[in-house]
Design an enzyme around this catalytic site. Structure first.
Site, mmCIF file in Angstrom:
data_model
loop_
_atom_site.group_PDB
_atom_site.id
_atom_site.type_symbol
_atom_site.label_atom_id
_atom_site.label_comp_id
_atom_site.label_asym_id
_atom_site.label_seq_id
_atom_site.Cartn_x
_atom_site.Cartn_y
_atom_site.Cartn_z
ATOM 1 N N SER A 85 0.833 -1.770 -0.218
ATOM 2 C CA SER A 85 0.107 0.186 0.257
ATOM 3 C C SER A 85 1.045 1.524 0.164
ATOM 4 O O SER A 85 1.873 0.894 0.601
ATOM 5 C CB SER A 85 -0.602 0.198 1.173
ATOM 6 N N TYR A 131 -2.353 -1.391 10.478
ATOM 7 C CA TYR A 131 -2.408 -1.255 8.998
ATOM 8 C C TYR A 131 -1.412 -0.912 7.577
ATOM 9 O O TYR A 131 -0.354 -1.843 7.180
ATOM 10 C CB TYR A 131 -3.489 -1.077 7.919
#
Length: 252
Positions: free
Chosen positions: A144, A158
């Site tokens: 990401s 995350y």
């Protein structure tokens, strides 16, 4: 662009979001698919959709919770037996639960850490064992843009798991440098999918199809690290590395 066509592609977390979006695009490209996720009924719907898109491909589906690490090895090996080989494995399964550290959400943060990182190690282990035995293959990890720096609130853990994925993948890439096995890490920017459907405002958000097209293009090139869609993330990821914390706070 790689000269090798990766015909048999395994995707984890394939029942929704980016996994499903990638499966649809690979079906249009004529690739065989080995799809796994927890929600089998969703996989069954996707399988019939893919076979309508392209009746000439093989689509195999299996139930898999990536947090059942023994099952990861079993399912990957079953897919390999049934297809004859696995040419590409896309480690995509993940989750985005969580909250600011110290606010009472350790359970959710821990769940995200295990699913996104520990279970990714299991998937990489299972894939690379198969690739080493074949002496060929392409490991793809979906990281990401949040891997580049720390993020706050729901993204704290995350982002940390995604930084870990990027580092893990680079270690595997170094290990396999002098082999025919390729390792690629894709860092998607903000792409609308089920994992973030409740998120209101984030910069440069694109729809699932646009995001998946950019991801597939990057995967097919088989480079080390890519940031997609390339506008603006190919440039913005560099800015993020040196940005002050006050600027990062605005992004998350």
């Amino acid at each position: 662009m790689s000269s090798t066509i990766r015909q048999n592609i395994l995707i984890t977390g394939a029942s929704s979001g980016l996994g499903k979006g990638m499966a649809i695009l690979f079906a249009k490209m004529g690739r065989n698919l080995a799809l796994c996720a927890r929600r089998v009924e969703r996989l069954e719907e996707l399988k019939s959709e893919l076979e309508q898109i392209n009746p000439n491909i093989t689509v195999l589906i299996k139930s898999l919770d990536v947090n059942d690490h023994e099952a990861v090895f079993t399912v990957f090996n079953e897919f390999k037996q049934e297809l004859g080989s696995l040419d590409r494995v896309i480690v995509n399964a993940g989750m985005g639960k969580g909250a600011s550290i110290g606010t009472g959400y350790f359970k959710a943060n821990k769940e995200t850490a295990i699913t996104n990182f520990v279970s990714a190690i299991a998937q990489c282990e299972a894939a690379v064992e198969i690739f080493r035995a074949q002496n060929s293959g392409h490991l793809v990890t979906i990281s990401s843009i949040s891997a580049v720096r720390g993020f706050r609130r729901a993204l704290t853990v995350y982002a940390a798991t995604k930084a870990a994925i990027t580092s893990l993948s680079e270690g595997i890439r170094i290990d396999l440098m002098r082999t025919p096995i390729k390792v690629s890490t894709v860092h998607p920017g903000f792409i609308r999918s089920e994992i973030n459907e409740k998120v209101e405002k984030v910069p440069f958000m694109v729809d699932t199809e646009t995001g998946c097209k950019a991801i597939i293009k990057a995967i097919e090139k088989e480079g080390g690290n890519s940031y997609v869609p390339s506008w603006p993330w190919a440039i913005l990821n560099r800015v993020m590395r040196i940005a002050p914390l006050s600027w990062l706070a605005k992004m998350s």
